[in-house]
Design a protein around this motif. Structure first.
Motif, short mmCIF file in Angstrom:
data_model
loop_
_atom_site.label_atom_id
_atom_site.label_comp_id
_atom_site.label_asym_id
_atom_site.label_seq_id
_atom_site.Cartn_x
_atom_site.Cartn_y
_atom_site.Cartn_z
N GLN A 262 -7.69 -7.21 -5.27
CA GLN A 262 -7.96 -6.00 -4.49
C GLN A 262 -6.70 -5.15 -4.37
O GLN A 262 -5.58 -5.64 -4.52
CB GLN A 262 -8.44 -6.37 -3.08
N LEU A 263 -6.92 -3.86 -4.07
CA LEU A 263 -5.86 -2.97 -3.63
C LEU A 263 -6.12 -2.62 -2.18
O LEU A 263 -7.28 -2.50 -1.76
CB LEU A 263 -5.82 -1.68 -4.47
N GLY A 264 -5.05 -2.48 -1.39
CA GLY A 264 -5.23 -2.20 0.02
C GLY A 264 -3.98 -1.65 0.67
O GLY A 264 -3.09 -1.14 -0.01
N VAL A 265 -3.92 -1.78 1.98
CA VAL A 265 -2.83 -1.20 2.76
C VAL A 265 -2.20 -2.28 3.63
O VAL A 265 -2.89 -2.99 4.36
CB VAL A 265 -3.35 -0.06 3.65
N VAL A 266 -0.87 -2.37 3.54
CA VAL A 266 -0.10 -3.29 4.37
C VAL A 266 1.04 -2.51 5.00
O VAL A 266 1.92 -2.00 4.29
CB VAL A 266 0.47 -4.47 3.53
N GLU A 267 1.01 -2.37 6.32
CA GLU A 267 2.07 -1.68 7.05
C GLU A 267 2.38 -0.31 6.44
O GLU A 267 3.52 0.01 6.14
CB GLU A 267 3.32 -2.55 7.12
N ASP A 268 1.34 0.49 6.27
CA ASP A 268 1.45 1.86 5.75
C ASP A 268 1.94 1.93 4.31
O ASP A 268 2.44 2.96 3.87
CB ASP A 268 2.35 2.71 6.65
N ILE A 269 1.78 0.85 3.57
CA ILE A 269 2.11 0.81 2.15
C ILE A 269 0.85 0.50 1.35
O ILE A 269 0.12 -0.44 1.68
CB ILE A 269 3.18 -0.26 1.84
N LEU A 270 0.57 1.29 0.31
CA LEU A 270 -0.52 0.99 -0.61
C LEU A 270 -0.03 -0.07 -1.58
O LEU A 270 1.01 0.10 -2.23
CB LEU A 270 -0.93 2.25 -1.39
N VAL A 271 -0.77 -1.19 -1.65
CA VAL A 271 -0.32 -2.31 -2.47
C VAL A 271 -1.43 -2.78 -3.41
O VAL A 271 -2.62 -2.57 -3.15
CB VAL A 271 0.16 -3.49 -1.60
N ASP A 272 -1.01 -3.44 -4.47
CA ASP A 272 -1.89 -3.90 -5.54
C ASP A 272 -1.78 -5.41 -5.64
O ASP A 272 -0.70 -5.96 -5.91
CB ASP A 272 -1.45 -3.24 -6.86
N ARG A 273 -2.92 -6.11 -5.40
CA ARG A 273 -2.99 -7.55 -5.63
C ARG A 273 -4.01 -7.86 -6.73
O ARG A 273 -4.53 -8.96 -6.78
CB ARG A 273 -3.37 -8.29 -4.35
N ALA A 274 -4.23 -6.89 -7.59
CA ALA A 274 -5.20 -7.08 -8.67
C ALA A 274 -4.53 -7.13 -10.03
O ALA A 274 -4.84 -7.99 -10.86
CB ALA A 274 -6.23 -5.96 -8.64
N PHE A 275 -3.60 -6.21 -10.27
CA PHE A 275 -2.97 -6.09 -11.58
C PHE A 275 -1.52 -6.54 -11.50
O PHE A 275 -0.58 -5.80 -11.80
CB PHE A 275 -3.09 -4.65 -12.08
N VAL A 276 -1.35 -7.78 -11.05
CA VAL A 276 -0.04 -8.41 -10.94
C VAL A 276 -0.12 -9.79 -11.60
O VAL A 276 -1.22 -10.32 -11.82
CB VAL A 276 0.40 -8.55 -9.46
N ALA A 277 1.02 -10.36 -11.90
CA ALA A 277 1.05 -11.63 -12.64
C ALA A 277 0.42 -12.76 -11.84
O ALA A 277 -0.30 -13.60 -12.39
CB ALA A 277 2.50 -11.98 -13.01
N ASN A 278 0.69 -12.80 -10.54
CA ASN A 278 0.16 -13.87 -9.70
C ASN A 278 -0.51 -13.23 -8.49
O ASN A 278 0.10 -13.03 -7.45
CB ASN A 278 1.29 -14.81 -9.25
N ARG A 279 -1.78 -12.88 -8.65
CA ARG A 279 -2.45 -12.14 -7.57
C ARG A 279 -2.75 -13.00 -6.34
O ARG A 279 -3.09 -12.47 -5.29
CB ARG A 279 -3.73 -11.48 -8.08
N GLU A 280 -2.62 -14.32 -6.45
CA GLU A 280 -2.78 -15.17 -5.27
C GLU A 280 -1.59 -15.04 -4.33
O GLU A 280 -1.74 -15.13 -3.11
CB GLU A 280 -2.93 -16.64 -5.70
N LYS A 281 -0.40 -14.79 -4.88
CA LYS A 281 0.80 -14.82 -4.05
C LYS A 281 1.61 -13.52 -4.10
O LYS A 281 2.50 -13.33 -3.27
CB LYS A 281 1.70 -15.98 -4.49
N GLN A 282 1.32 -12.64 -5.03
CA GLN A 282 2.13 -11.44 -5.21
C GLN A 282 1.35 -10.18 -4.83
O GLN A 282 0.13 -10.14 -4.92
CB GLN A 282 2.59 -11.31 -6.66
N ALA A 283 2.10 -9.17 -4.43
CA ALA A 283 1.54 -7.83 -4.20
C ALA A 283 2.56 -6.82 -4.67
O ALA A 283 3.76 -6.95 -4.40
CB ALA A 283 1.22 -7.62 -2.72
N GLN A 284 2.09 -5.81 -5.39
CA GLN A 284 2.96 -4.77 -5.92
C GLN A 284 2.85 -3.52 -5.07
O GLN A 284 1.76 -2.99 -4.86
CB GLN A 284 2.57 -4.45 -7.36
#
Length: 483
Positions: A262-284
């Motif tokens: 998914q893509l979403g919002v964390v503390e006013d930051i748009l982040v990507d947990r879909a198109f990353v190497a380790n989407r279980e633990k990483q967010a871009q």
């Protein structure tokens, strides 16, 4: 659509009798393209006004027959119909075609079939609201990545003109309406998104189920990503029902903390947990909420959907931020007009249905709401219930204003309501003056009509222009003569 639609091929249209249903942005390029393929083309159009006659004069020298004021009878010998988006499936022309076994393609279907072997992939967007904004955001992000692209389709740029033009593109950002998707069975996008689903155009589709099914066609054959709204389970249901290519992924977007894929919002930051190497633990990190213009919740959702499609195409994170910063929204979409006496005046004339108005109303804390117009069969109880606590006052305009007034009487009894029983050219100025009287410093006067505009204005743009002009008159102290 008849079962014969797939049997025809664009390479087999020379000498065929083809009828184009409708002129306008879609019909004129379709007629030209078909004539260029050697077809014998007849255009039928129900309206017979000056604009239509000008378009007919443009087409007839090409050997195209144009029949104005005619759209019910099937021209003799028709072997294929290519339709523009507004024609209902129940139109007499289409019923006659079904009885005769004549296939029907939309202009998008024709464009898809005409694209060459090296044609750019399509990143496609649909939804009840937010399509144009999302497609334009997507195009801005793709351009920021150095890609040659264009925002096309239902946004007002004919796909046929793009497909048949000489400009080389790397990828297209494509807005598709439910009408267009209904008549485009062969479409297979690289990736697609359904932004949201709410009752709209049910007179055209016949039911909410049929409307949703046509929206869901955007996912058919997707290769990389089916983007859905995690807050709208109906969009995810459409992903589950779609027949996609092996390896295509479901990618959600949310205004909350995103889960994996998914893509979403964390503390006013748009982040990507879909198109990353380790989407279980990483967010871009992609961008800040402040990079979205305007940063209203529904527009942040649009930005996340655009980012998801761009990331599906391999766009780097920095391009998402740069594209969102460069993007400028079209007029009449949550557009700040002016501050007058400590009150903000906002034009969201594009909010032509209850779903769009709800999103707009949710962006402000204390609101004087200007609403009304043509309801198109909508009901307003749920909208008023959702917005009641935010309303400082309401000014009602337009033909179906009583429907909103009745909902306010049921669910917002303490909110003062002004019912403007006038449709003349000074009605909007009067509405703005009444809204200013109800507003307090710190409030927002929001024109989000939740209705179509054609009872009083040519279109929502003209309605928005009238609102902006009235606000500027208010700011300058000018009083219209018809007060």
């Amino acid at each position: 659509m008849t079962s014969d639609a797939a049997a025809l091929d664009v390479s087999d249209l020379a000498g065929r009798q083809v009828t184009v249903a409708g002129l306008g942005v879609s019909g004129v390029p379709a007629a030209r393209a078909l004539r260029g393929l050697g077809a014998s083309v007849t255009v039928v159009n129900g309206s017979d006004g000056e604009p239509q006659r000008a378009q007919a004069a443009e087409l007839e020298p090409l050997g195209i027959t144009v029949r104005l004021g005619d759209g019910e009878a099937l021209p003799e010998g028709t072997e294929l119909i290519v339709t523009t988006p507004g024609w209902k499936p129940t139109s007499p022309l289409f019923l006659a075609a079904a009885e005769a076994g004549v296939p029907i393609w939309g202009d998008v279907e024709l464009a898809w079939r005409l694209r060459g072997a090296d044609a750019p992939p399509w990143l496609a967007v649909t939804g009840t609201n937010g399509k144009t904004t999302t497609v334009r955001m997507l195009a801005a992000i793709l351009e920021a990545a150095g890609l040659r692209t264009a925002a096309v389709g239902n946004i007002g740029v004919s796909l046929l003109d793009i497909v048949l033009g000489d400009e080389p593109y790397d990828v297209l950002a494509v807005e598709l309406s439910s009408y267009q998707l209904h008549w485009a069975p062969s479409l297979r996008a690289h990736s697609g998104a359904v932004l949201n689903l709410a009752p709209d155009h049910l007179d055209w589709h016949g039911s909410m189920a049929a409307y949703a099914a046509d929206k869901g066609r955007i996912y058919e054959g997707n290769r990389v990503a089916c983007v859905y709204n995690a807050a709208d389970p109906a969009t995810e249901d459409l992903v589950r029902a779609a027949d996609v290519e092996e390896g295509c992924r479901a990618i959600g977007f949310t205004l909350g903390t995103p889960g994996p894929s998914q893509l979403g919002v964390v503390e006013d930051i748009l982040v990507d947990r879909a198109f990353v190497a380790n989407r279980e633990k990483q967010a871009q990190e992609l961008a800040e909420v402040s990079d979205v213009n305007p940063p209203a919740p529904h527009n942040i959702a649009n930005a996340l959907a655009a980012a998801a499609l761009a990331r599906a195409f391999g766009v780097p994170p920095r391009a998402v931020r740069d594209g969102l910063r460069a993007f400028r929204p079209d007029p009449h979409r949550v557009e700040h007009v002016a501050d007058v006496g400590g009150v903000a005046y906002v034009d969201d004339s594009k909010a032509t249905n209850t779903h769009a108005a709800e999103a707009s109303l949710g962006a402000y804390e204390h609101i004087v709401w200007i609403a009304g117009g043509l309801a198109k069969g909508a009901t307003f109880d749920e909208l008023v219930l959702t917005a009641a606590k935010r309303l400082r006052g309401v000014v009602l305009i337009g033909a179906d204003r009583a429907l909103i007034g009745e909902a306010l009487a049921r669910h917002a009894t303490d909110v003062p309501v002004v019912d403007l029983d006038r449709t003349d050219t000074g009605a909007m100025a009067a509405a703005v003056r009444e809204a200013a009287r109800l507003a307090r410093p710190g409030d927002t006067v929001l024109m989000a009509p939740a209705c179509a505009s054609m009872d009083m204005f040519t279109n929502y743009n003209k309605r928005g222009d009238a609102f902006a002009a009235a606000v500027h008159d208010l700011a300058s102290g000018r009083v219209p003569d018809d007060q």
